[in-house]
Design an enzyme around this catalytic site. Structure first.
Site, PDB file in Angstrom:
ATOM      1  CG  HIS A 227      -1.831   1.076   1.430  1.00  8.81           C
ATOM      2  ND1 HIS A 227      -3.116   1.004   0.952  1.00  8.81           N
ATOM      3  CD2 HIS A 227      -1.729   2.283   2.032  1.00  8.81           C
ATOM      4  CE1 HIS A 227      -3.779   2.117   1.254  1.00  8.81           C
ATOM      5  NE2 HIS A 227      -2.947   2.925   1.905  1.00  8.81           N
ATOM      6  CG  HIS A 229      -0.627   7.125   1.380  1.00  8.54           C
ATOM      7  ND1 HIS A 229      -1.732   7.926   1.285  1.00  8.54           N
ATOM      8  CD2 HIS A 229      -1.013   6.021   2.065  1.00  8.54           C
ATOM      9  CE1 HIS A 229      -2.751   7.342   1.901  1.00  8.54           C
ATOM     10  NE2 HIS A 229      -2.347   6.185   2.388  1.00  8.54           N
ATOM     11  CG  HIS A 324       8.345  13.650 -30.520  1.00 10.20           C
ATOM     12  ND1 HIS A 324       8.026  13.122 -29.294  1.00 10.20           N
ATOM     13  CD2 HIS A 324       9.587  14.145 -30.377  1.00 10.20           C
ATOM     14  CE1 HIS A 324       9.032  13.301 -28.448  1.00 10.20           C
ATOM     15  NE2 HIS A 324       9.989  13.927 -29.081  1.00 10.20           N
TER      16      HIS A 324
END
Lengths: 431, 431
Positions: A227, A229, A324
């Site tokens: 988990h 954050h 690109h």
């Protein structure tokens, strides 16, 4: 579609091979890696409810739970039934939906909470307790012996009810390593289904994650859940590295909503995992539903999809600079590790700007069914760049310049354009 | 301030020590790590100009360049002067501003571009050429020998003008390792100032980055610069891991704007780096200016700050769940690795919701200058959670419940509240 852009169709060059050639998927030397066998614990209805803006009605929770289930998440985690009366009722209601995903609820490591949780009908209970010096001092005030005793009592009780049980430390990366390994070893021995590592404050970085998971993997035989954050922007990378180190399950929420700026986002993790093992991800998760799922949750908590969101951000598949655009037109894999079609989305070339190149303009000329030589395309590109220096352009600006340029070629003294439009065409246009 | 929140003042518990105790900063065993000596190449005015929405006028470019300089970035990178006529003029204008930051421009590895670049007044030139099979086949079509020859010619030319020069490969993580090391070794020998690794498509993951940087570090003696796209959400983590592996400079842009969904964001990288070495970051960069800088660029390119942006997202320092609020009130370091005051920002406790706890409510009772026992706070918290089950709450809702509860305690037969308000108070209120 925003102004100044054009859709680019899928290209035959884009193939599975192009992705398979990438040597930077999971490392075959990582025997413990679960990059190709991970599972998702979806926590929008638990961690996500801790997001500042979140208030989910019962109906909205059910709608979200069904959408998550259709997407294919393995587990759905719900707010503790002791958080409030309605939280308990909602938990019971979602358990009765008969979803394919297993339903979990998330409680403190207390018998008071556990007794309520096992009566809700959940498939599993996730228990958590703070193990860092910070949390032991300023939150619950208990020592490691007390934590271990509570954990054993709660785990044995939940197991006696035939329900899955996970034990997680909280703030694991600021906890004493020996304390952590001790308690994980203790709970593993009594048959916990999973142990959890939680970066509760978002301080961990990938190499620490890898080392802690690898170490823990050598101590326990059960699965490892992580988990993360996102306070320091590493929640996706930490999740990936945890899987490389042998973790099996990752906690996610839609758009990452949770305490503060949240946790590993479901969509962001999908972008990372599909780059690593496209076949596995496509076999398990309905990626075409990602955008609708994100929109559903974004609307419920009144936020906008971030402009730079992985996959679904408005420009995630938009290419602008001339070099690109040129390469993308030849083969999208040159500048894309993800294929927009995997998500039901479309690629764009942004050619209406001063960074544009003649290859992109040539492609637009072709789309307009006009015919110009390469030299002529370069010439008209210069005109477009000049106007792009003065102001923001849109597609109509570019099309007008191209059409005027093309028409001018048709007047006497200019070479005839290849599509044979006559001087009359020009006249009709200008009159 | 949004409804349902309260500001929380800085706490004496929050100190440098709390951060220094974190064992998860840079690993002292990493002798090559530049985590505590990194530099920033800020590319909002180059990579950022390739963002779909970007059109910067000359005035806006100058405003942004000055703001970046005040923030303290080490280098400012500008669009190639050959991209358009105005791009060249803007480059010259910014070079004349006399900023503390060194000014760079970014060009293709061509003598045509280099000749223009060295006349603009820049302090350095960043050259780039595609080295992956994809780019060699679909972009410029050149082989490695040609690339090496061009590189040597351009580098020697730029050096002869007394200007800094960086050579970067493009799409480095999908390039052949031996090809890469060969060309980097070649350019290092002729005295290039920096070599660059670029994850042009956003495919790299942290452990690959670490390995490639470490390997390259053993081959070249010049500095290593890294450029990470964020397609798979790892651009901040990859930058951090690159520094751990011995890279010295990281390319960033404000909010990460760039091609597709962009690159490592300046603010996000600051969040990561301050968690690792707060003293170094605070000594170099004016973090209090971050929010204004982000707002300046967000407005210029017409995007909103993402709700979940590191540091400046609206909820980055908002704590909601009861157990989080309790611990944050005792010591903010329990659930924060970053201190909002470092960025001129404020911490909030969100207590107006069903997940609230009695510690948060007690804190609000104190703010209202009322006096309730712990038992009474628990009782009123239950009332608040009940209403929070029914609908979204704001601060006024909670304050009304608390005040009514407090007033009810004052009516005859109830214990007198500690602050001695009389039944008349209640009467005055209800009439």
């Amino acid at each position: 579609m925003p102004e100044g852009f054009t859709k680019v169709s899928e290209d035959a060059h884009r193939s599975k091979d192009a992705i398979m050639q990438n040597p930077y998927g999971p490392n075959p030397a990582d025997f413990l890696s679960n990059v190709s066998s991970f599972q998702l614990i979806e926590s929008t209805l638990r961690e996500g409810e801790q997001f500042a803006n979140a208030f989910f009605s019962t109906e909205k929770k059910i709608e979200i739970a069904k959408a998550l289930d259709e997407f294919g998440v393995d587990y759905i985690e719900l707010t503790s039934p002791v958080a409030s009366e309605q939280s308990r009722k909602d938990c019971e209601a979602i358990c009765k939906l008969g979803l394919k995903a297993k339903i979990l609820t998330h409680i403190r490591c207390h018998m008071d909470d556990a007794r309520v949780a096992v009566e809700t009908g959940v498939d599993g209970v996730d228990v958590v307790i703070g193990t860092s010096q910070f949390l032991r001092q300023y939150s619950h005030g208990k020592d490691m012996n007390y934590i271990a005793q509570s954990a054993v009592e709660v785990i044995e009780f939940v197991k006696s009810k035939g329900i899955e049980i996970r034990f997680s430390s909280e703030d694991s990366f600021r906890s004493d390593l020996v304390d952590l390994l001790n308690i994980y070893k203790t709970v593993d021995k009594i048959g916990v289904n999973r142990v959890g590592i939680a970066d509760t404050v978002g301080c961990a970085n990938p190499r620490q994650v890898y080392e802690l998971v690898r170490t823990l993997k050598s101590v326990v035989s059960c699965d490892i859940e992580c988990h993360f954050h996102n306070d320091t922007g590493c929640a996706i990378a930490n999740a990936y590295t945890a899987l490389e180190g042998g973790a099996k399950l990752i906690d996610v929420s839609v758009l990452g909503i949770g305490e503060r700026n949240g946790i590993t986002p479901l969509g962001g993790l999908m972008s990372r995992m599909i780059a690593a093992d496209r076949d596995y991800v496509l076999s398990k998760y309905k990626l075409h539903k990602l955008r609708d799922l994100e929109n559903l949750v974004a609307e419920a908590v009144q936020v906008n999809i971030p402009f730079n969101n992985p996959i679904t951000g408005f420009c995630a598949f938009t290419h602008k600079a001339g070099i690109h655009a040129k390469a993308i037109l030849a083969n999208p894999s040159t500048y894309e590790i993800l294929s927009p079609s995997d998500f039901g989305l479309t690629r764009y070339i942004h050619f209406a700007n001063r960074l544009t190149g003649w290859n992109a303009i040539k492609s637009r000329v072709d789309q307009l069914n006009l015919h110009l030589t390469d030299e002529q395309c370069k010439e008209v590109t210069n005109k477009i760049k000049k106007l792009g220096d003065v102001r923001k352009l849109n597609i109509d600006d570019v099309d007008s310049i191209i059409k005027d340029f093309h028409a001018d070629l048709s007047v006497p003294g200019s070479p005839m354009p290849a599509n044979g439009s006559s001087p009359e065409t020009k006249k009709q246009k200008t009159h």
